[in-house]
Design a protein around this motif. Structure first.
Motif, PDB file in Angstrom:
ATOM      1  N   VAL A  43       1.002  -0.990   0.032  1.00 32.23           N
ATOM      2  CA  VAL A  43       0.020   0.042  -0.331  1.00 32.23           C
ATOM      3  C   VAL A  43       0.951   1.240  -0.190  1.00 32.23           C
ATOM      4  O   VAL A  43       2.120   0.820   0.376  1.00 32.23           O
ATOM      5  CB  VAL A  43      -0.739  -0.024   1.464  1.00 32.23           C
ATOM      6  CG1 VAL A  43      -1.845  -0.978   1.678  1.00 32.23           C
ATOM      7  CG2 VAL A  43       0.142   0.013   2.263  1.00 32.23           C
ATOM      8  N   GLN A  44       0.323   2.004  -0.446  1.00 31.66           N
ATOM      9  CA  GLN A  44       0.945   3.504  -0.826  1.00 31.66           C
ATOM     10  C   GLN A  44       0.829   4.487   0.876  1.00 31.66           C
ATOM     11  O   GLN A  44      -1.034   4.694   1.356  1.00 31.66           O
ATOM     12  CB  GLN A  44       0.769   4.149  -1.462  1.00 31.66           C
ATOM     13  CG  GLN A  44       1.645   3.564  -2.653  1.00 31.66           C
ATOM     14  CD  GLN A  44       1.187   4.528  -4.087  1.00 31.66           C
ATOM     15  OE1 GLN A  44       0.372   4.846  -4.160  1.00 31.66           O
ATOM     16  NE2 GLN A  44       2.246   4.596  -4.754  1.00 31.66           N
ATOM     17  N   VAL A  45       1.087   4.630   1.819  1.00 29.27           N
ATOM     18  CA  VAL A  45       1.250   5.718   2.845  1.00 29.27           C
ATOM     19  C   VAL A  45       1.757   7.136   2.188  1.00 29.27           C
ATOM     20  O   VAL A  45       3.226   7.443   2.226  1.00 29.27           O
ATOM     21  CB  VAL A  45       1.855   5.174   3.978  1.00 29.27           C
ATOM     22  CG1 VAL A  45       1.620   6.324   5.321  1.00 29.27           C
ATOM     23  CG2 VAL A  45       1.047   3.449   4.072  1.00 29.27           C
ATOM     24  N   VAL A 141     -11.872   8.699   7.640  1.00 32.36           N
ATOM     25  CA  VAL A 141     -10.779   9.397   7.180  1.00 32.36           C
ATOM     26  C   VAL A 141     -10.114  10.556   7.976  1.00 32.36           C
ATOM     27  O   VAL A 141     -10.372  10.874   8.720  1.00 32.36           O
ATOM     28  CB  VAL A 141     -11.933  10.129   5.639  1.00 32.36           C
ATOM     29  CG1 VAL A 141     -11.899   9.537   4.401  1.00 32.36           C
ATOM     30  CG2 VAL A 141     -12.749  10.796   6.412  1.00 32.36           C
ATOM     31  N   MET A 142      -9.053  11.333   7.647  1.00 36.42           N
ATOM     32  CA  MET A 142      -8.576  11.939   8.031  1.00 36.42           C
ATOM     33  C   MET A 142      -9.120  13.466   8.092  1.00 36.42           C
ATOM     34  O   MET A 142      -9.926  13.638   7.683  1.00 36.42           O
ATOM     35  CB  MET A 142      -7.075  12.054   7.952  1.00 36.42           C
ATOM     36  CG  MET A 142      -6.548  11.099   7.508  1.00 36.42           C
ATOM     37  SD  MET A 142      -5.569  10.165   9.073  1.00 36.42           S
ATOM     38  CE  MET A 142      -4.565  11.419   9.626  1.00 36.42           C
ATOM     39  N   VAL A 143      -9.026  13.575   9.336  1.00 35.91           N
ATOM     40  CA  VAL A 143      -9.619  15.354   9.693  1.00 35.91           C
ATOM     41  C   VAL A 143      -9.845  16.652   9.237  1.00 35.91           C
ATOM     42  O   VAL A 143      -9.881  17.066   8.860  1.00 35.91           O
ATOM     43  CB  VAL A 143      -9.605  15.383  11.219  1.00 35.91           C
ATOM     44  CG1 VAL A 143     -10.342  17.288  11.648  1.00 35.91           C
ATOM     45  CG2 VAL A 143      -9.976  14.350  12.093  1.00 35.91           C
ATOM     46  N   ASN A 144      -7.772  17.113   9.015  1.00 43.23           N
ATOM     47  CA  ASN A 144      -7.600  17.068   8.127  1.00 43.23           C
ATOM     48  C   ASN A 144      -8.560  17.743   6.586  1.00 43.23           C
ATOM     49  O   ASN A 144      -8.947  19.119   6.708  1.00 43.23           O
ATOM     50  CB  ASN A 144      -6.342  17.121   7.782  1.00 43.23           C
ATOM     51  CG  ASN A 144      -5.144  17.996   8.257  1.00 43.23           C
ATOM     52  OD1 ASN A 144      -5.712  19.394   8.939  1.00 43.23           O
ATOM     53  ND2 ASN A 144      -3.466  17.969   8.809  1.00 43.23           N
ATOM     54  N   ASP A 145      -8.482  16.680   6.011  1.00 47.21           N
ATOM     55  CA  ASP A 145      -9.596  16.778   5.033  1.00 47.21           C
ATOM     56  C   ASP A 145     -10.180  15.826   4.441  1.00 47.21           C
ATOM     57  O   ASP A 145     -10.464  16.352   2.889  1.00 47.21           O
ATOM     58  CB  ASP A 145      -7.795  17.006   3.370  1.00 47.21           C
ATOM     59  CG  ASP A 145      -7.229  15.991   3.373  1.00 47.21           C
ATOM     60  OD1 ASP A 145      -7.549  15.320   4.261  1.00 47.21           O
ATOM     61  OD2 ASP A 145      -6.050  15.433   3.083  1.00 47.21           O
ATOM     62  N   GLY A 146     -10.569  15.486   5.080  1.00 42.81           N
ATOM     63  CA  GLY A 146     -11.862  14.228   5.140  1.00 42.81           C
ATOM     64  C   GLY A 146     -10.979  13.550   3.738  1.00 42.81           C
ATOM     65  O   GLY A 146     -11.986  12.621   3.116  1.00 42.81           O
ATOM     66  N   LYS A 147      -9.805  13.051   4.021  1.00 48.42           N
ATOM     67  CA  LYS A 147      -9.342  12.272   2.808  1.00 48.42           C
ATOM     68  C   LYS A 147      -8.511  10.853   3.545  1.00 48.42           C
ATOM     69  O   LYS A 147      -8.054  10.985   4.299  1.00 48.42           O
ATOM     70  CB  LYS A 147      -8.564  12.445   1.896  1.00 48.42           C
ATOM     71  CG  LYS A 147      -9.306  13.684   1.231  1.00 48.42           C
ATOM     72  CD  LYS A 147      -8.521  14.066  -0.262  1.00 48.42           C
ATOM     73  CE  LYS A 147      -9.475  14.971  -0.806  1.00 48.42           C
ATOM     74  NZ  LYS A 147      -8.149  15.561  -2.265  1.00 48.42           N
ATOM     75  N   PRO A 148      -8.195   9.646   2.718  1.00 42.19           N
ATOM     76  CA  PRO A 148      -7.354   9.307   3.896  1.00 42.19           C
ATOM     77  C   PRO A 148      -6.122   8.935   3.273  1.00 42.19           C
ATOM     78  O   PRO A 148      -5.788   9.938   2.063  1.00 42.19           O
ATOM     79  CB  PRO A 148      -7.743   6.989   3.041  1.00 42.19           C
ATOM     80  CG  PRO A 148      -8.433   7.602   2.389  1.00 42.19           C
ATOM     81  CD  PRO A 148      -9.081   8.700   1.960  1.00 42.19           C
ATOM     82  N   ARG A 149      -5.339   8.919   4.121  1.00 42.88           N
ATOM     83  CA  ARG A 149      -3.736   9.056   4.043  1.00 42.88           C
ATOM     84  C   ARG A 149      -3.080   6.976   3.334  1.00 42.88           C
ATOM     85  O   ARG A 149      -2.231   7.226   2.594  1.00 42.88           O
ATOM     86  CB  ARG A 149      -2.958   9.085   5.070  1.00 42.88           C
ATOM     87  CG  ARG A 149      -3.087  10.297   5.929  1.00 42.88           C
ATOM     88  CD  ARG A 149      -2.716  11.539   4.763  1.00 42.88           C
ATOM     89  NE  ARG A 149      -3.379  12.718   5.520  1.00 42.88           N
ATOM     90  CZ  ARG A 149      -4.235  13.450   5.301  1.00 42.88           C
ATOM     91  NH1 ARG A 149      -5.372  12.585   4.198  1.00 42.88           N
ATOM     92  NH2 ARG A 149      -4.687  14.423   5.631  1.00 42.88           N
ATOM     93  N   PHE A 150      -4.115   6.069   3.017  1.00 45.01           N
ATOM     94  CA  PHE A 150      -3.438   5.254   2.456  1.00 45.01           C
ATOM     95  C   PHE A 150      -3.967   5.021   1.307  1.00 45.01           C
ATOM     96  O   PHE A 150      -5.646   5.719   1.002  1.00 45.01           O
ATOM     97  CB  PHE A 150      -4.226   3.747   2.968  1.00 45.01           C
ATOM     98  CG  PHE A 150      -3.776   3.525   4.560  1.00 45.01           C
ATOM     99  CD1 PHE A 150      -2.110   3.653   5.314  1.00 45.01           C
ATOM    100  CD2 PHE A 150      -4.407   3.871   5.543  1.00 45.01           C
ATOM    101  CE1 PHE A 150      -1.723   3.790   6.382  1.00 45.01           C
ATOM    102  CE2 PHE A 150      -3.918   3.852   7.122  1.00 45.01           C
ATOM    103  CZ  PHE A 150      -3.234   3.660   7.530  1.00 45.01           C
ATOM    104  N   SER A 151      -3.367   4.360  -0.030  1.00 46.92           N
ATOM    105  CA  SER A 151      -3.992   3.867  -0.904  1.00 46.92           C
ATOM    106  C   SER A 151      -3.255   2.794  -1.554  1.00 46.92           C
ATOM    107  O   SER A 151      -2.179   2.687  -1.389  1.00 46.92           O
ATOM    108  CB  SER A 151      -3.764   5.152  -1.976  1.00 46.92           C
ATOM    109  OG  SER A 151      -2.034   5.537  -2.279  1.00 46.92           O
ATOM    110  N   THR A 152      -4.309   2.451  -2.841  1.00 44.77           N
ATOM    111  CA  THR A 152      -3.593   0.855  -3.470  1.00 44.77           C
ATOM    112  C   THR A 152      -2.628   1.294  -4.315  1.00 44.77           C
ATOM    113  O   THR A 152      -1.577   2.521  -4.444  1.00 44.77           O
ATOM    114  CB  THR A 152      -4.729   0.447  -4.311  1.00 44.77           C
ATOM    115  OG1 THR A 152      -5.429   1.454  -5.412  1.00 44.77           O
ATOM    116  CG2 THR A 152      -5.811   0.416  -3.451  1.00 44.77           C
ATOM    117  N   LYS A 153      -1.532   0.508  -5.011  1.00 42.31           N
ATOM    118  CA  LYS A 153      -0.932   1.466  -6.389  1.00 42.31           C
ATOM    119  C   LYS A 153      -1.249   1.205  -6.726  1.00 42.31           C
ATOM    120  O   LYS A 153      -0.312   2.703  -8.140  1.00 42.31           O
ATOM    121  CB  LYS A 153       0.264  -0.323  -6.361  1.00 42.31           C
ATOM    122  CG  LYS A 153       1.169  -1.166  -5.768  1.00 42.31           C
ATOM    123  CD  LYS A 153       1.643  -2.031  -5.508  1.00 42.31           C
ATOM    124  CE  LYS A 153       0.731  -3.571  -6.374  1.00 42.31           C
ATOM    125  NZ  LYS A 153       1.740  -4.305  -6.912  1.00 42.31           N
TER     126      LYS A 153
END
Length: 395
Positions: A43-45, A141-153
């Motif tokens: 995964v990408q962090v 998701v994260m509070v800052n921007d409503g997005k996750p910090r993880f993603s697939t390749k």
């Protein structure tokens, strides 16, 4: 295992690598659907944003909350793909803008019950809740921007879990959900403070305030229930009764201070009647750690009229309401819920960790198995089968 040696050898290699500000590709156990085996994959962090930290997880373990989320028992927890896990310990890899209480190389414990320090709850000494970073199974998701910090390749999002997502070699946390601890603390044991031990011991110390010479009944002898027993033992409780339908839990219970055991399957009368007969009318404190409404009722009725206190720790996914009649409260019994043992994580957990380092609590009793991270599905099965308290996974 010489934990100190492993910590120090990792730190020497860790310090020589500069990954700050870069996307890290690492291994994580990804949940793709309820009840499906977790998949170990790359995964990408992303780097931490403002008031966030990225942490290299060294040890993580599995709690029943992870198990229920993996099963999909709560609709609010069904966001996939997702990285579960919330009980761990690790080392800060990098910090985002504005983070001043942590830096690269600090030893930290992730906490699902955060502490921003600024909201009305954080400023009130009567609660450990936090308006911004409290436990929330809906949050993915994260509070800052409503997005996750993880993603697939391929760049597709992978969602977070309980502010932590520790089933990954690297994770990103809000700084409110990361607690800096003494660098000399053995991280494999400190991982227990992320959830189970803190939740149980804190319920006995902070929520119930168990007194010397008192009597206690604990319903459900998983890691949390046994941590309650350990907390009650340290506080000097004279009678600690353990209640569980799994007799294998009894031998482990003796090691943490349980003095008497009850298997409801062996009784011809309700558990509360048996406990009442053993304690001249009921215990001073009962703790419900099973997440079962009928067990909760038995725990409530097992306390002494006039002053008995029941502390609710079990997770109840059922929509059913409390099995109590309002008039039963006029008998002087009380019932209260406990989240993370009443600990304010950022301000109180470091001192609790020091107490654990001094041997106040028997943390070794809670780690029943150890496995490499890629055996995580085996670790889940150990918990399903009732064979483990905590299976420590080495990343």
């Amino acid at each position: 295992m010489d934990v100190g040696y492993h910590n120090k050898s990792f730190e020497s290699s860790f310090e020589s690598v500069d990954t700050a500000g870069k996307v890290i590709t690492c291994k994580a156990a990804v949940a793709w659907g309820p009840g499906q085996p977790l998949v170990i994959e790359d995964v990408q962090v992303a780097p931490p944003h403002k008031m966030e930290v990225r942490v290299k997880i060294l040890f993580t373990s599995i709690c029943h909350t992870d198990l229920s989320a993996w099963k999909g028992e709560n609709e609010a927890q069904r966001a996939y793909p997702r990285i579960l896990g919330h009980e761990a310990a690790g080392i800060v890899e990098s910090v985002g803008e504005g983070v001043e209480d942590m830096k690269k190389g600090d030893h930290v414990i992730p906490i699902f019950q955060g502490q921003c320090g600024n909201c009305i709850c954080c400023r009130n000494e009567k609660t450990n809740l936090c308006q911004r970073f409290g436990v929330n199974p809906l949050k993915s998701v994260m509070v800052n921007d409503g997005k996750p910090r993880f993603s697939t390749k391929d760049g597709n999002p992978i969602f977070h879990f309980l502010n932590t997502s520790t089933f990954s070699e690297y994770t990103v946390l809000d700084s409110a959900c990361a607690v800096k601890i003494d660098s000399e603390a053995p991280l494999e044991k400190m991982s227990l403070l992320s959830c189970g031990v803190s939740t149980g011991v804190g319920a006995a110390w902070n929520v119930a305030n168990v007194q010397p010479g008192s009597s206690v009944a604990i319903f459900g002898l998983g890691a949390v229930g046994l941590a309650v027993a350990e907390g009650a033992r340290v506080r000097g409780a004279s009678k600690i009764i353990g209640v569980d339908i799994n007799p294998s839990k009894f031998s482990k219970g003796k090691a943490v201070g349980i003095t008497e055991f009850i298997n409801p399957k062996d009784l011809e009368v309700p558990v509360n009647e048996r406990i009442g007969a053993m304690t001249d009318g009921g215990v001073d404190y009962s703790f419900e750690c099973a997440g079962n409404l009928e067990v909760l009722r038995q725990a409530f009725l097992s306390t002494h009229m006039g002053w008995g206190l029941t502390v609710l720790l079990g997770i109840h996914p059922s929509p059913m309401l409390l099995p109590l009649h309002p008039m039963e409260l006029f008998n002087g019994r009380q019932i209260v819920g406990s989240v993370f043992g009443g600990f304010k994580g950022k301000t109180q957990l470091p001192e609790f960790a020091k107490q654990c380092m001094c041997g106040t609590l028997k943390l070794d009793e809670f780690i029943t198995h150890e496995l490499p991270f890629d055996k995580i599905n085996e670790a889940f099965q150990l918990l399903v089968d009732g064979k483990s308290l905590r299976c420590l996974l080495h990343l």
